[in-house]
Scaffold this active site. Sequence first.
Site, PDB file in Angstrom:
ATOM      1  CG  ASN A 164      38.364  34.374  39.336  1.00 11.89           C
ATOM      2  OD1 ASN A 164      38.134  33.442  40.085  1.00 11.89           O
ATOM      3  ND2 ASN A 164      38.169  35.642  39.688  1.00 11.89           N
ATOM      4  CG  ASP A 190      42.901  42.238  39.849  1.00 13.00           C
ATOM      5  OD1 ASP A 190      42.563  42.474  41.030  1.00 13.00           O
ATOM      6  OD2 ASP A 190      43.785  41.427  39.542  1.00 13.00           O
ATOM      7  CE  LYS A 233      23.045  35.373  23.946  1.00 10.72           C
ATOM      8  NZ  LYS A 233      22.406  34.191  23.402  1.00 10.72           N
ATOM      9  CG  PHE A 291      44.596  33.401  50.473  1.00  7.00           C
ATOM     10  CD1 PHE A 291      44.045  33.750  51.701  1.00  7.00           C
ATOM     11  CD2 PHE A 291      44.920  32.076  50.242  1.00  7.00           C
ATOM     12  CE1 PHE A 291      43.814  32.789  52.676  1.00  7.00           C
ATOM     13  CE2 PHE A 291      44.687  31.103  51.203  1.00  7.00           C
ATOM     14  CZ  PHE A 291      44.143  31.464  52.418  1.00  7.00           C
ATOM     15  CE  LYS A 320      49.649  40.048  44.596  1.00  9.58           C
ATOM     16  NZ  LYS A 320      49.092  38.902  43.909  1.00  9.58           N
ATOM     17  CE  LYS A 346      46.770  43.687  47.241  1.00 13.00           C
ATOM     18  NZ  LYS A 346      45.461  43.357  46.747  1.00 13.00           N
TER      19      LYS A 346
HETATM   20  O1  C5P Z   1      44.601  39.152  43.081  1.00 19.51           O
HETATM   21  P1  C5P Z   1      45.748  39.279  44.033  1.00 19.51           P
HETATM   22  O2  C5P Z   1      46.657  38.071  44.041  1.00 19.51           O
HETATM   23  O3  C5P Z   1      46.476  40.576  43.949  1.00 19.51           O
HETATM   24  O4  C5P Z   1      45.053  39.276  45.484  1.00 19.51           O
HETATM   25  C1  C5P Z   1      45.812  39.483  46.657  1.00 19.51           C
HETATM   26  C2  C5P Z   1      44.881  39.639  47.806  1.00 19.51           C
HETATM   27  O5  C5P Z   1      44.087  40.805  47.667  1.00 19.51           O
HETATM   28  C3  C5P Z   1      43.896  38.504  48.018  1.00 19.51           C
HETATM   29  O6  C5P Z   1      43.807  38.304  49.418  1.00 19.51           O
HETATM   30  C4  C5P Z   1      42.585  39.046  47.437  1.00 19.51           C
HETATM   31  O7  C5P Z   1      41.454  38.503  48.084  1.00 19.51           O
HETATM   32  C5  C5P Z   1      42.709  40.521  47.706  1.00 19.51           C
HETATM   33  N1  C5P Z   1      42.069  41.360  46.690  1.00 19.51           N
HETATM   34  C6  C5P Z   1      41.049  42.214  47.061  1.00 19.51           C
HETATM   35  N2  C5P Z   1      40.484  43.045  46.123  1.00 19.51           N
HETATM   36  C7  C5P Z   1      40.901  43.043  44.848  1.00 19.51           C
HETATM   37  C8  C5P Z   1      41.939  42.177  44.446  1.00 19.51           C
HETATM   38  C9  C5P Z   1      42.508  41.337  45.391  1.00 19.51           C
HETATM   39  O8  C5P Z   1      40.648  42.220  48.228  1.00 19.51           O
HETATM   40  N3  C5P Z   1      40.328  43.847  43.967  1.00 19.51           N
END
Ligand code: C5P
Length: 378
Positions: free
Chosen positions: A182, A251, A261, A295, A309, A313
């Site tokens: 990304n 993700d 390759k 974040f 979130k 979380k």
């Molecule tokens: O990607 P997303 O917006 O859901 O991320 C939310 C938070 O979760 C961020 O703080 C990101 O660093 C964390 N995160 C993580 N592991 C993942 C996806 C996101 O720790 N696989």
Amino acid sequence: MRAGHTVRVVMTPEATRLIAPATFEALTGNPVTVDVFDEPVRGQIAHIRLAQESDLVLIAPATAHTLARLALGLADDMLTTLALATRAPILIAPAMNPAMWTHPATQAHVQTLQARGVEFIDPTYGIMACGDEGWGKIADTPVIVQAVQNRLNRSETLNGVRILITAGPTYEPIDPVRFVGNRSSGKMGYAVAHAARERGAQVVLVSGPSALHPPAGVQVIKVQTAQQMYEAVSEQFDACDVFIATAAVADYRPECMLPYKRKRRASKWTLKLVPNPDILGTMAQRRTHQLLVGFAAETDKVLENAQYKLRTKDLDLLALNDVLEPGSGFEVDTNRLTLLYADGRVQPLPQMSKLECARHLMDAIESLLQRSEGSSES
Ligand code: C5P
């Protein structure tokens, strides 16, 4: 001086054409230094003594030329030599014509200096000495004095606090040359590490691929994939007091990495992806005493998604930014954060540099740490 500080004045030769050094000597009761070879105390090298003895260096007013010299690390007069020799925090209050302040060269110097931890007391809007109107007027004296006080009070407020931070993107390999990734640059996470370190915290930064130089005094663990980031965080988590997940973790990852390759073919190709571990979510379940900060980079229904979130979380604090907004999100040097607290408070912040955003985040973390200390004592 009224706040009880000892003030020593250093002037550039140009400044002495506007105000005589004797004025500042009378006001501060201390000798004014202009020439690098001035030695008010015989046998002591003035710029080194001033550099080591000062708790803070304030450059006010700073011209465009001085900003450029500081950004380049020149040491061609007493002021710039002192700025290079000191390890004390440096605050700068620029003052110049609006066209000079907004010039890309000046703004690039400001960014260079900010990246090194120098802080700016931004100029205000007003009428200049030349009659032009715009941004470039030196900040009001009470604003400058307050900034100095805040900076002096801020130091070491996170002394002994162990902060674990993730930053940057993750790269999920498809084959030896390609990956799924990304646009994260790591700028926000590195700024968070910088802001935590400058307050005396012990910082471990787990970083995905990023071209940035890590801030001084920070332990860095470099990783490539989400799985590696998960393992590094997992190893460090129990020993930390605060976990800040700034990384834009991929993700999903390709189910398997091809050993060679992949060659181009005319037919369609479907890449099968499997989910990566949710690092922050997993740590939330493992927490004992840790404060958890996430974040959220959102593009739609931003507040709603962020609140979801924060709840799911089980976080203490979530910093939300709308990545589609100009000057906010990936790659750029600025951000506009909204802080969401577990108790329902929502604190929108204006757009500012990522380092300034990180400092506001640290203020919020400090207040949460004080609260939890208070509640465990009562
Ligand atoms: O990607 P997303 O917006 O859901 O991320 C939310 C938070 O979760 C961020 O703080 C990101 O660093 C964390 N995160 C993580 N592991 C993942 C996806 C996101 O720790 N696989």
